[in-house]
Design a protein around this motif. Sequence first.
Motif, PDB file in Angstrom:
ATOM      1  N   TYR A 119       0.841  -1.202   0.000  1.00 15.84           N
ATOM      2  CA  TYR A 119       0.000   0.000   0.000  1.00 15.84           C
ATOM      3  C   TYR A 119       0.874   1.249   0.000  1.00 15.84           C
ATOM      4  O   TYR A 119       1.789   1.382   0.817  1.00 15.84           O
ATOM      5  CB  TYR A 119      -0.893   0.049   1.242  1.00 15.84           C
ATOM      6  N   CYS A 120       0.588   2.132  -0.925  1.00 16.75           N
ATOM      7  CA  CYS A 120       1.181   3.478  -0.929  1.00 16.75           C
ATOM      8  C   CYS A 120       2.700   3.459  -0.776  1.00 16.75           C
ATOM      9  O   CYS A 120       3.287   4.231  -0.002  1.00 16.75           O
ATOM     10  CB  CYS A 120       0.559   4.335   0.167  1.00 16.75           C
ATOM     11  N   ASP A 212       1.315   0.818   6.839  1.00 17.55           N
ATOM     12  CA  ASP A 212       0.362   0.222   5.908  1.00 17.55           C
ATOM     13  C   ASP A 212      -0.724  -0.583   6.621  1.00 17.55           C
ATOM     14  O   ASP A 212      -1.393  -1.408   5.999  1.00 17.55           O
ATOM     15  CB  ASP A 212       1.078  -0.652   4.882  1.00 17.55           C
ATOM     16  N   ASN A 276      -5.508   9.627  -1.086  1.00 22.01           N
ATOM     17  CA  ASN A 276      -4.238   8.924  -1.204  1.00 22.01           C
ATOM     18  C   ASN A 276      -4.458   7.440  -1.482  1.00 22.01           C
ATOM     19  O   ASN A 276      -3.815   6.852  -2.370  1.00 22.01           O
ATOM     20  CB  ASN A 276      -3.434   9.110   0.087  1.00 22.01           C
ATOM     21  N   ASN A 277      -5.368   6.826  -0.722  1.00 20.00           N
ATOM     22  CA  ASN A 277      -5.685   5.413  -0.950  1.00 20.00           C
ATOM     23  C   ASN A 277      -6.323   5.189  -2.314  1.00 20.00           C
ATOM     24  O   ASN A 277      -6.049   4.187  -2.986  1.00 20.00           O
ATOM     25  CB  ASN A 277      -6.630   4.908   0.149  1.00 20.00           C
ATOM     26  N   LYS A 279      -5.865   6.857  -5.105  1.00 21.67           N
ATOM     27  CA  LYS A 279      -4.828   6.905  -6.141  1.00 21.67           C
ATOM     28  C   LYS A 279      -4.039   5.603  -6.177  1.00 21.67           C
ATOM     29  O   LYS A 279      -3.705   5.088  -7.252  1.00 21.67           O
ATOM     30  CB  LYS A 279      -3.890   8.078  -5.894  1.00 21.67           C
ATOM     31  N   ASP A 280      -3.747   5.069  -5.006  1.00 22.93           N
ATOM     32  CA  ASP A 280      -2.992   3.824  -4.912  1.00 22.93           C
ATOM     33  C   ASP A 280      -3.784   2.651  -5.498  1.00 22.93           C
ATOM     34  O   ASP A 280      -3.236   1.820  -6.225  1.00 22.93           O
ATOM     35  CB  ASP A 280      -2.641   3.559  -3.447  1.00 22.93           C
TER      36      ASP A 280
END
Length: 427
Positions: A119-120, A212, A276-277, A279-280
Motif C-alpha cells: 500500500y502506498c 500500511d 491517497n488510498n 490513487k494507490d
Amino acid sequence: MKSYSEMSKEELMQEKQSLEQAYADYQKMDLSLNMARGKPAPAQLDLANDLLTAVSADELVDEISGLDTRNYGGLDGIPEAKELIASMVDAKADQVIVFGNSSLNTMYDQVARGMLTGYCGETPWCKLPEVKWICPVPGYDRHFAVTEHFGIRMINVPMSEDGPDMDMVEELVKDPAVKGMWNVPKYSNPQGYVYSEEVTRRIANLKPAAKDFRVFWDNAYCVHHLYAEDEKRGHLLNILDLCEKAGNPDLVFEFVSTSKVSYAGGGIAGIVTSENNKKDILASMTVQTIGYDKVNQLRHARFFDNGALVDQHMMKHASILRPKFELVEDKFSKNLAGLGVGSWTKPLGGYFVTYTTLPGCATRTIQLAKEAGVVMTGAGAPFPYHKDPEDSTIRVSPSYPSLEELGQALDVFAVCVKLAAVEKLLA
C-alpha cells in the motif's frame, strides 16, 4: 419450569426422554429446512425487479459526466453511482470508487494488493516474514477465509455489544507485523451489534506501528434497519470523518454494496476511502481491468435516484424481515428462556441472530438439527480457522425461509439446544 442446572439427575433424565421423543417425531417428518446463510428471500429480491427496466436504450449516458456507459472509460465508476454509494454511508462522492457486484471481491482484492504490491509504496506483505490480522470474534466467516487463504496469521479479539475489545486492539497494533483488522461495525455478522461511539473513535485514533495498517470497515448492513423509528436504529459515527480529524486519513477502507438492497448477486459495490488510498488503488486497477459494469451502475443510480430512494426501499425489506426476527425472539423466549441453556442477541437490523449455547454444545446442537432436517451454519464458522474456543456460538439466519418454515425450524432448533444441554449436564 426449573432451570436445567437446578434439576436433579432424575429430573434431567426425564427431560432427556421427553426431548428425545419430540426429536424423534421431528425426524419422522422428513423436514428440509435451511437457516445456513443470510440470503434474501425471493420476496425481497422481487422488490428490485423494476431495476431491469430502470434505463432504456436511449438513456445510457451518465447525466453528470456525459459518459456513455456502454463503452470503455470511467475506471473508478460513473458519478451517479458514486453518489448512490456515498449516500448510503453519509460520505462524499469523490471518496468513492465503484466496483462490480461484490464487496467481498473488493475486500479480497485489497488484501491481495497488500500482499503483492503493498500500500502506498510500502513493502509488499509477501516479502515480509510474517503478516498478522486482528479478527473481532465472533465474526464473518468469509472475512476469515480471505486472510486464511493468503496465509495471514489471525488474532482473535473478543466482541461485546459495543464492539471489539479496544484495549487489546490498541496493544496489538503496536506490532508492525499487524497489517489489518476486520470489522462489520453496524448490525454485525453474526451478533447484530453496532459499534459504540467510544469504540469508533478509538479505532479512528489508532496509532499503528505499521504505516500500511488498514482498518477494513465492512459496512455491509449500513441501511438494513428492521424498524423505521430513529430510536430503534443503530447509530454509527462516520469513521472517515473521525480519521481525518485524528490525522489518520488513510487508515480506513470502507466497503459498501447494494447486494442485499437490490439483487444479492447483481448489485454494485464500492470502496470509500481517502484520496491517497484511491490513487494507490487506481494505479493497480488501471492494469487489472478496463472497468466494471457501468450499465449496471447506471441502472442502480436511476432506480434509487442516486440514493434518495434507498431508505424508502429498505423499509420494504424491513416489512418482510421484521416478522421473521420477531418470530425468532418469540420462539426463543417461549421455548428457551429461563432454562439456563444459553442466550441470544436481539438485533435491530442486519441479517443474523447469534445463539450462545452452554460451553461445548454448539457442535452437538448443529449436528442434531441437521439430522432432523434443519441445516445451519457449521459450528466454529464465526471464528478464524473454524475454531470456537468455547464451542458455543451458533449463527441463526432467519431471512430466507418463509414464516411457516422458519417457525418449524426454530421449534426443531429449540429441541436440539435443550437436548444437547441435557446430554452435556448428564455427562
